[in-house]
Design an enzyme around this catalytic site. Structure first.
Site, mmCIF file in Angstrom:
data_model
loop_
_atom_site.group_PDB
_atom_site.id
_atom_site.type_symbol
_atom_site.label_atom_id
_atom_site.label_comp_id
_atom_site.label_asym_id
_atom_site.label_seq_id
_atom_site.Cartn_x
_atom_site.Cartn_y
_atom_site.Cartn_z
ATOM 1 N N TYR A 126 -10.422 -90.405 19.312
ATOM 2 C CA TYR A 126 -11.328 -91.548 19.373
ATOM 3 C C TYR A 126 -12.242 -91.390 20.585
ATOM 4 O O TYR A 126 -11.863 -90.803 21.606
ATOM 5 C CB TYR A 126 -10.559 -92.859 19.517
ATOM 6 C CG TYR A 126 -9.954 -93.366 18.228
ATOM 7 C CD1 TYR A 126 -10.673 -94.219 17.391
ATOM 8 C CD2 TYR A 126 -8.671 -92.992 17.849
ATOM 9 C CE1 TYR A 126 -10.124 -94.699 16.216
ATOM 10 C CE2 TYR A 126 -8.115 -93.455 16.666
ATOM 11 C CZ TYR A 126 -8.851 -94.312 15.856
ATOM 12 O OH TYR A 126 -8.301 -94.769 14.685
ATOM 13 N N ASP A 179 -11.221 -101.388 12.930
ATOM 14 C CA ASP A 179 -11.399 -102.835 12.971
ATOM 15 C C ASP A 179 -12.852 -103.248 12.793
ATOM 16 O O ASP A 179 -13.759 -102.415 12.795
ATOM 17 C CB ASP A 179 -10.888 -103.391 14.308
ATOM 18 C CG ASP A 179 -9.383 -103.265 14.441
ATOM 19 O OD1 ASP A 179 -8.702 -103.232 13.400
ATOM 20 O OD2 ASP A 179 -8.897 -103.200 15.578
#
Length: 258
Positions: free
Chosen positions: A111, A52
């Site tokens: 992540y 994002d």
């Protein structure tokens, strides 16, 4: 020929990775570079996963097909020559006529999330960490880990805008470490839903602050209701760290860049 590139980028100035019509993205600047190398021919790249706006990547594999015969080192130098300095190609491999796909052949992603605890964030860190200025109990945060490990329906932990129907995912590893004011979350799973990592971090922040007890996480899972989980943590603290594939050659290639 199918070329796989390893891309590393600072996402601060970009509206995510995937190309958009009205905003600058990482995909756009890479494809513009490849177009120059291919003398005006449009080259479409494929990414291992979207990130994002404001999210960073240590290791984002991408692939594209080309008729050009260029060495691996040549691809690194030539693509970087036309890229802004906050996007870098750090390695390349030619897979020949392989049908390998950086998205569909992935089996595991990791992540990392960096959270700064304190009233003020150093201005030189502000684009690279999330920020929480209130009380944060590190031990309570660590106690949340077992609730997320294993296979669950993560409907409560993804954005309402997610179009994916199957929200069952498996978290293989999850750890939280603290060094001074910086708390680092590292989470590994077979895949992640839209905003899933940021919402998990936001929920753990709520527990660490004392908003509710860790046992409440069970209830959040059971209800499959996004409104019950925490707010999304800041995008600036999130990094795509590494990816594993069902392809030994590509995995060995990636190990050199992690």
């Amino acid at each position: 020929m199918r070329i796989v590139l390893i891309c590393k980028y600072d996402g601060t100035n970009y509206h995510g990775f995937q190309i958009q019509s009205n905003h600058l993205t990482v995909q756009e600047v890479i494809e513009k570079s490849l177009k120059k190398i291919h003398k005006g021919l449009d080259i479409r790249i494929h990414m291992s996963g979207r990130t994002d706006s404001g999210v960073h990547a240590y290791c984002q594999p991408i692939h594209f097909d080309t008729h050009l015969s260029i060495s691996n080192e040549g691809w690194i130098r030539s693509v970087n020559a036309y890229l802004p300095k906050d996007v870098r190609i750090i390695d390349a491999i030619n897979l020949g006529n392989s049908d390998f796909h950086v998205r569909f052949n992935s089996v595991e992603k990791t992540y990392e999330y960096k959270l700064f605890i304190g009233r003020y964030v150093d201005p030189f860190l502000v684009n690279y960490v999330g920020h929480y200025p209130l009380k944060f109990d590190y031990n309570k945060a660590k106690e949340c880990i077992p609730y997320f490990l294993g296979t669950h329906d993560f409907s409560s932990f993804c954005s309402k805008n997610s179009s994916i129907e199957n929200k069952i995912r498996t978290i293989h590893n999850f750890k939280i470490e603290q060094s001074g004011n910086l708390v680092t979350f590292e989470i590994t799973g077979d895949g992640f839903l839209y905003n899933m990592v940021r919402i998990i971090v936001g929920t753990i922040i709520d527990v660490a602050h004392g908003k509710y007890d860790k046992e409440y996480i069970k209830y959040i899972f059971q209800r499959r209701d996004r409104s019950l989980a925490g707010k999304r943590a800041d995008a600036s603290g999130l990094y795509l760290k590494s990816i594993k594939y069902d392809n030994k050659l590509v995995n060995n290639f990636l190990k050199n860049n992690i």
